[in-house]
Scaffold this active site. Sequence first.
Site, mmCIF file in Angstrom:
data_model
loop_
_atom_site.group_PDB
_atom_site.id
_atom_site.type_symbol
_atom_site.label_atom_id
_atom_site.label_comp_id
_atom_site.label_asym_id
_atom_site.label_seq_id
_atom_site.Cartn_x
_atom_site.Cartn_y
_atom_site.Cartn_z
ATOM 1 N N GLY A 1 10.769 -22.867 -6.420
ATOM 2 C CA GLY A 1 11.660 -22.822 -5.247
ATOM 3 C C GLY A 1 12.700 -21.725 -5.350
ATOM 4 O O GLY A 1 13.057 -21.094 -4.353
ATOM 5 N N GLU B 1 0.567 5.526 3.538
ATOM 6 C CA GLU B 1 -0.214 6.628 2.943
ATOM 7 C C GLU B 1 -1.710 6.281 2.906
ATOM 8 O O GLU B 1 -2.431 6.651 1.981
ATOM 9 C CB GLU B 1 0.362 7.055 1.588
ATOM 10 C CG GLU B 1 1.803 7.559 1.749
ATOM 11 C CD GLU B 1 2.210 8.707 0.865
ATOM 12 O OE1 GLU B 1 1.374 9.256 0.145
ATOM 13 O OE2 GLU B 1 3.423 9.059 0.913
#
Length: 379
Positions: A340, A363
């Site tokens: 968590g 890219e």
Amino acid sequence: MDFQLNRYQLMMQTMVRGFVQKEIIPIASITDETHEFPLETIRKMGKLGLMGIPIPEEYGGAGSDFLSYILAIEEIARGCASTAVILAVHTSVATFPILYFGTEEQKRNYLPKLASGEWLGAFALTETHAGSDAASLQTTAVRRGDYYILNGTKRFITNAGYADIYLVMASVDLAKGPHGVTSFLVEKDTPGLIVGKRQGKMGLNGSTTCEVIFENAMVPAENILGAEGQGFKVAMSMLDGGRIGIGAQALGIAQAALDEALAYSQNRVQFNQVIRNFQGVQFILADMATQIEASRLLVYQAASLRMAGLPYTKQASMAKMFASDTAVKVTTDAVQIFGGYGYCKEYKVERYMRDAKITQIYEGTNQIQRIVVAKHLGA
Ligand code: CAA
């Protein structure tokens, strides 16, 4: 193949690592939160010679080799992926094209400013309807006397708004497809060049991504880079090197995630022992480390081939694809190890996970990389 870094490469790695510890890591989370472009850091990098690492000294660069540049990107990305992409785009696809395709006058005029970090560069290829299919771009360049008149809109332009010069791909003849594409060096103050709205993003919040609009922008004819119709090759060949840089960026993000996950697993106690003792966690960490090491070898190999003057298009695509897939996997696993807490802003791993995703996309998406690799198989 020599797997050892030489003395100069080790010195570069150590120097940049120190700089990242002192100047980048302390502000990386703030940069992510505020979306502030790290201009001051870029100026400091310029003073250290980091904005022109592989540019020859005669043009104001540090004169180091390509692998040293790749090592620097990797180290910077360990601290802040936004800062790494600013450097990668500036060097790989804005400064290098001038070195490789520029006239002597263009080199003397622009390289010292870019290599010193006084100027920042950007690369303008992508358009709304021309992403993966880059050759279908619609921005036009029409010769009028001593000028070319550019019209069109570029999209997702990294460094836009802070760049002093844009390498712009525009077509002198749309009917010719890739063979009409021509590259131009367009200075930021060019009349008709307008930087549009900054794009909000999932990650990489310190880097700018904007539209760049050309409305009858008047570009002096002497600012053509290479010849008319050569621009697609300029862009593609420079992206080959750029993709090694993005591989290095992904590698740095992944390494940072492993470092954090390992440290956390050695401190987090559950069931009366640190969670690193559990085989379930050990297996995740071992896979992370192995994938990172494989990415590193691919990235360094592609860089070595480039330095040796050997073909490296296939290896650059492999390196970019594998390292970016690894970065997404490893950063996701790091969040998992944190449980968590990993999902919360107090810890860095959620930023790494958000930053990693784009490395699979820009890219050239990883699907495009696979096309490039497949084309070169057996060649
Ligand atoms: N080097 C030199 N020339 C090349 C080349 C290379 N790597 N790749 C292609 N070319 C040449 C070809 O030889 C061909 O020339 P000839 O016709 O004279 O033989 C010409 O370019 C056209 O090649 P293709 O027919 O292969 O072109 P295509 O239209 O099929 O496209 C592609 C190929 C691989 C899909 C290419 O369009 C591509 O890479 N697309 C992805 C675009 C991309 O990477 N965009 C990134 C945007 S920039 C960015 O992301 C920066 C950032 O902000 C971080």
